[in-house]
Scaffold this motif. Sequence first.
Motif, PDB file in Angstrom:
ATOM      1  N   GLU A  60       8.650   9.881   7.154  1.00  0.00           N
ATOM      2  CA  GLU A  60       7.292  10.423   7.207  1.00  0.00           C
ATOM      3  C   GLU A  60       6.336   9.461   6.507  1.00  0.00           C
ATOM      4  N   ILE A  61       5.220   9.150   7.176  1.00  0.00           N
ATOM      5  CA  ILE A  61       4.210   8.264   6.618  1.00  0.00           C
ATOM      6  C   ILE A  61       3.016   9.103   6.179  1.00  0.00           C
ATOM      7  N   ASP A  62       2.690   9.005   4.906  1.00  0.00           N
ATOM      8  CA  ASP A  62       1.505   9.679   4.369  1.00  0.00           C
ATOM      9  C   ASP A  62       0.271   8.868   4.762  1.00  0.00           C
ATOM     10  N   ARG A  63      -0.580   9.442   5.577  1.00  0.00           N
ATOM     11  CA  ARG A  63      -1.721   8.705   6.102  1.00  0.00           C
ATOM     12  C   ARG A  63      -2.786   8.429   5.047  1.00  0.00           C
ATOM     13  N   HIS A  64      -2.732   9.156   3.956  1.00  0.00           N
ATOM     14  CA  HIS A  64      -3.706   8.922   2.893  1.00  0.00           C
ATOM     15  C   HIS A  64      -3.289   7.737   2.020  1.00  0.00           C
ATOM     16  N   THR A  65      -1.994   7.646   1.723  1.00  0.00           N
ATOM     17  CA  THR A  65      -1.515   6.576   0.845  1.00  0.00           C
ATOM     18  C   THR A  65      -0.800   5.471   1.598  1.00  0.00           C
ATOM     19  N   GLY A  66      -0.400   5.736   2.856  1.00  0.00           N
ATOM     20  CA  GLY A  66       0.354   4.751   3.616  1.00  0.00           C
ATOM     21  C   GLY A  66       1.785   4.612   3.170  1.00  0.00           C
ATOM     22  N   ARG A  67       2.265   5.501   2.336  1.00  0.00           N
ATOM     23  CA  ARG A  67       3.617   5.433   1.789  1.00  0.00           C
ATOM     24  C   ARG A  67       4.625   6.026   2.768  1.00  0.00           C
TER      25      ARG A  67
END
Length: 382
Positions: free
Chosen positions: A224-231
């Motif tokens: 899963e890619i966190d779109r806010h942090t890009g993590r």
Amino acid sequence: MASSPGAAKRHLLPLLDRYVLRQLVIALLALTGGAVALIWLTQSLHFVSMIVQHGLSLRVFLQLTSLMLPSFVAVILPITTFLVILFTYQRMSGDREMTVMRAAGRSPLELARPGLICAGACVGLCYVLTLWLAPVSYHAFHRYEFQIRNQMAAFLLQDGVFTKVSGDMTVYVRSRDSNGLLHGVLVEDDRDPDAHTTVLAERGTIVTVNDKPRVVLYNGSREEIDRHTGRLNVLTFGRNTIDLTSSRQNNHEERDASEMPLHDLFHPDPNEVSERDRGKFAVEGWHRLTAPLTVLSFAMIGLVAVLRGTFSRHGNITRPLIAILTVVGLLARTLMLQNFAGRNLALVPLLWVAALLPSIICAALLFAEQWTGTTRQTGRPS
């Protein structure tokens, strides 16, 4: 040869009534059947793509579309009854059969009796359809369609193909064995706008829970890619379940007014029907109670058009045309009253007036002279 008294007692209707009624019933079955088949054909075209694109069987298609037939019959029966009575009596009048019956001393009520019997039977059939069979069948249709829509993912998954289950989910399956076990499963899940998720699993299987398809995955990972942090977050699992329905709003089944029983229309569940829509549901209930009565009104309009007036050997198209235009006007008026009554329930009595008043007026026009006794001096053959 004179008929025996026993033979006369076996028939409740005179011979002429049975003759006219037989023609009405045959014509009514043929016209209603043809009209319903035509409507069914046009409406079922919407489901052809479900067969062509998604590989559903013909049996499922026929089962789904046949559930709409009672609703079609309930809508079309008042119109076909009017047309059959109008044109059957008009044909008999053109063939001088009505003239012979009048010369035999039959009163307007006796001439109209077969048409009234046919209309009365259709009124009863319409009540059965509108109060019971049509809502039940439409509910089954709506539920069946709901199940097919939510279970479509199970039909769509193909080996070695990236299958777009919905606008925000794609599934890939490398292979499928004879037991239905999936191997090499990849799921792209974009239902959460804040997180792009990719799920990989060695194997999986499709199950249905509460009419909703789900895929159970074994020995895989969830990226899963966190779109806010890009993590990138990676989670391994031994077993995971993914719901294949497209969105949360599709996870519940909404009931339509057409599939609700009469009691629920007048007393709807506040959790299902908002206060603003309660009037619309109540009008649907009153419409079910009044709509079958329009069969009798339309039939009486057809009888008045043929039986009242002088005979013309060249035919008379004016009266049938006026009768048809009158029925069209009554249908438009009923739709308008339903719309207004949905906003103001005080107008509901007008639905009863619109259903009953034409038949009362037509009965007065056709039978008033006989009821008042002014036609008793009509000559009868010896």
